[in-house]
Motif scaffolding. Structure first.
Motif, mmCIF file in Angstrom:
data_model
loop_
_atom_site.group_PDB
_atom_site.id
_atom_site.type_symbol
_atom_site.label_atom_id
_atom_site.label_comp_id
_atom_site.label_asym_id
_atom_site.label_seq_id
_atom_site.Cartn_x
_atom_site.Cartn_y
_atom_site.Cartn_z
ATOM 1 N N ASP A 131 0.846 -1.607 -0.284
ATOM 2 C CA ASP A 131 -0.352 -0.128 0.135
ATOM 3 C C ASP A 131 1.132 1.250 -0.129
ATOM 4 N N GLN A 132 0.631 2.032 -1.096
ATOM 5 C CA GLN A 132 1.647 2.909 -1.651
ATOM 6 C C GLN A 132 1.189 4.243 -0.364
ATOM 7 N N VAL A 133 -0.041 4.295 0.173
ATOM 8 C CA VAL A 133 0.013 5.583 1.440
ATOM 9 C C VAL A 133 0.471 5.126 2.146
ATOM 10 N N VAL A 134 0.384 4.145 2.869
ATOM 11 C CA VAL A 134 1.067 3.262 4.345
ATOM 12 C C VAL A 134 2.563 3.511 3.820
ATOM 13 N N LEU A 135 3.387 3.284 3.204
ATOM 14 C CA LEU A 135 5.043 3.389 2.801
ATOM 15 C C LEU A 135 5.929 5.022 3.055
ATOM 16 N N ASP A 136 4.766 5.701 2.118
ATOM 17 C CA ASP A 136 4.413 7.676 2.619
ATOM 18 C C ASP A 136 4.647 7.496 4.020
ATOM 19 N N ASN B 65 7.095 6.796 5.859
ATOM 20 C CA ASN B 65 8.915 7.088 5.513
ATOM 21 C C ASN B 65 9.994 5.883 4.764
ATOM 22 N N LYS B 66 9.178 5.601 3.972
ATOM 23 C CA LYS B 66 9.574 4.463 3.427
ATOM 24 C C LYS B 66 11.037 4.972 2.672
ATOM 25 N N GLY B 67 10.728 5.995 1.757
ATOM 26 C CA GLY B 67 10.769 6.265 0.237
ATOM 27 C C GLY B 67 11.454 5.743 -0.591
ATOM 28 N N THR B 68 9.598 4.832 -1.054
ATOM 29 C CA THR B 68 10.707 3.629 -1.783
ATOM 30 C C THR B 68 8.662 3.809 -2.390
ATOM 31 N N LYS B 69 8.523 3.733 -3.641
ATOM 32 C CA LYS B 69 7.611 3.137 -4.695
ATOM 33 C C LYS B 69 7.589 2.438 -5.698
ATOM 34 N N ALA C 259 -7.399 -3.886 6.301
ATOM 35 C CA ALA C 259 -7.094 -4.129 5.683
ATOM 36 C C ALA C 259 -6.598 -4.090 4.687
ATOM 37 N N ILE C 260 -7.256 -3.005 3.512
ATOM 38 C CA ILE C 260 -6.344 -2.608 2.492
ATOM 39 C C ILE C 260 -5.078 -2.329 2.482
ATOM 40 N N LYS D 224 -1.462 -9.016 -2.725
ATOM 41 C CA LYS D 224 -1.300 -8.452 -4.113
ATOM 42 C C LYS D 224 -0.240 -7.656 -5.361
ATOM 43 N N PHE D 225 0.886 -7.049 -3.971
ATOM 44 C CA PHE D 225 2.217 -6.506 -4.443
ATOM 45 C C PHE D 225 3.053 -8.255 -4.502
ATOM 46 N N LEU D 226 2.401 -9.141 -3.832
ATOM 47 C CA LEU D 226 3.347 -9.842 -3.031
ATOM 48 C C LEU D 226 3.200 -11.216 -4.602
ATOM 49 N N SER D 227 1.696 -10.854 -5.247
ATOM 50 C CA SER D 227 1.581 -11.798 -5.958
ATOM 51 C C SER D 227 2.679 -11.221 -7.788
ATOM 52 N N ARG D 228 2.516 -9.396 -7.554
ATOM 53 C CA ARG D 228 2.941 -9.152 -9.029
ATOM 54 C C ARG D 228 4.590 -9.309 -8.931
#
Length: 291
Positions: A134-139, A142-146, A179-180, A187-191
């Motif tokens: 979840d990009q919202v969580v990463l931001d 402060n993970k600093g990745t896309k 949940a998100i 889904k990302f692990l699947s990717r």
């Protein structure tokens, strides 16, 4: 052997020689992590590293596995990393594998061809902290990745023929995005279709921004059963080719180990069994949880 500060390594490197080639973490800004806050990132001198290799060789010349610490040794340039790998390979004739932490930036700094050179010199596995899909969580942390960049980094590791082991973090989205976070991470692990995937659970480290957010009431850590619900959602949304998935780290309330997709349904039923009963005796006691 000379070590500076606390040393961290993946569970699968328990039997490895730990060789500290960098001090600290090159990013060191994640709000949930307190592992390297007492260290300023730097690269050790090759002479010091070589001395440690020679010392290890004198006492244990039949070493089969080596892990390069600290938080992101892969950030080293090829010019600095290759002599270290060659020295390890020369010192230990029985060497089977070198493991190393990597992050999105450090992996993308290397081409597939450069990663293949590392593989030829013994690097057999790269550990990549994904944390969330979840990009919202990463931001937020402060993970600093896309995510697109991380997906490309994962692809390069696999294209180079190196084992890809990733970690994700249950509870990182808090109660609000629980949940998100779980669904998007599955889904990302699947990717990226990793060889290994490990799920840890959030543990508040005193002094970190995340711990302070909890004190202020701006972040709420999910309950043990909410974390299990996350785990189930994550696994349900993980559709991979052949991945060993584990949540048996000491931070987790319920240890799970499964090959996906082969053992997916059996694993989901086991988690649901615990969720239905809500018997604390089925969970790891709080005092036994640790990073």
């Amino acid at each position: 052997m000379r070590y500076e500060g606390a040393i961290y390594r993946p569970p699968s490197e328990a039997d490895s020689l730990i060789l500290q080639v960098t001090i600290g973490c090159s990013h060191n800004k994640c709000t949930f992590c307190g592992s390297f806050k007492d260290k300023k990132f730097r690269v050790r001198k090759f002479g010091e590293i070589k001395e440690d290799i020679e010392e290890a060789k004198a006492y244990a010349k039949y070493i089969r596995k080596v892990f390069l610490a600290d938080g992101d040794a892969l950030i080293l340039s090829q010019k600095r990393l290759l002599p270290i790998l060659q020295a390890i390979k020369d010192a230990f004739p029985k060497l089977e594998r070198i493991g190393i932490y990597g992050n999105t930036k450090s992996i993308l700094n290397k081409s597939v061809e450069e990663l293949k050179v590392l593989k030829d010199l013994g690097v057999g596995i790269i550990y990549l902290g994904v944390e969330s899909g979840d990009q919202v969580v990463l931001d937020m942390v402060n993970k600093g990745t896309k995510l697109d960049d991380t997906a490309e980094a994962a692809k390069r590791v696999k294209d180079a023929g190196i084992i890809l082991s990733v970690t994700v973090l249950l509870g990182l989205g808090g109660v609000e995005r629980s949940a998100i976070h779980a669904e998007e991470t599955g889904k990302f692990l699947s990717r990226i279709d990793p060889d290994y995937a490990g799920a840890l659970s959030v543990i508040l480290v005193p002094g970190t921004p995340l711990a302070e957010a909890v004190k202020k009431g701006t972040f709420q850590v999910p309950t043990p059963y909410q974390l299990l619900e996350e785990l189930a959602i994550m696994i349900r949304n993980t559709n991979v080719t052949h991945t060993f998935f584990a949540s048996n780290h000491a931070s987790n309330y319920l240890p799970v180990k499964a090959w996906l997709p082969e053992e997916k349904e059996k694993t989901l039923k086991a988690i649901q069994y615990v969720l239905d009963r809500k018997d604390p005796a089925l969970l790891r006691p709080e005092y036994m949880r640790a990073l």
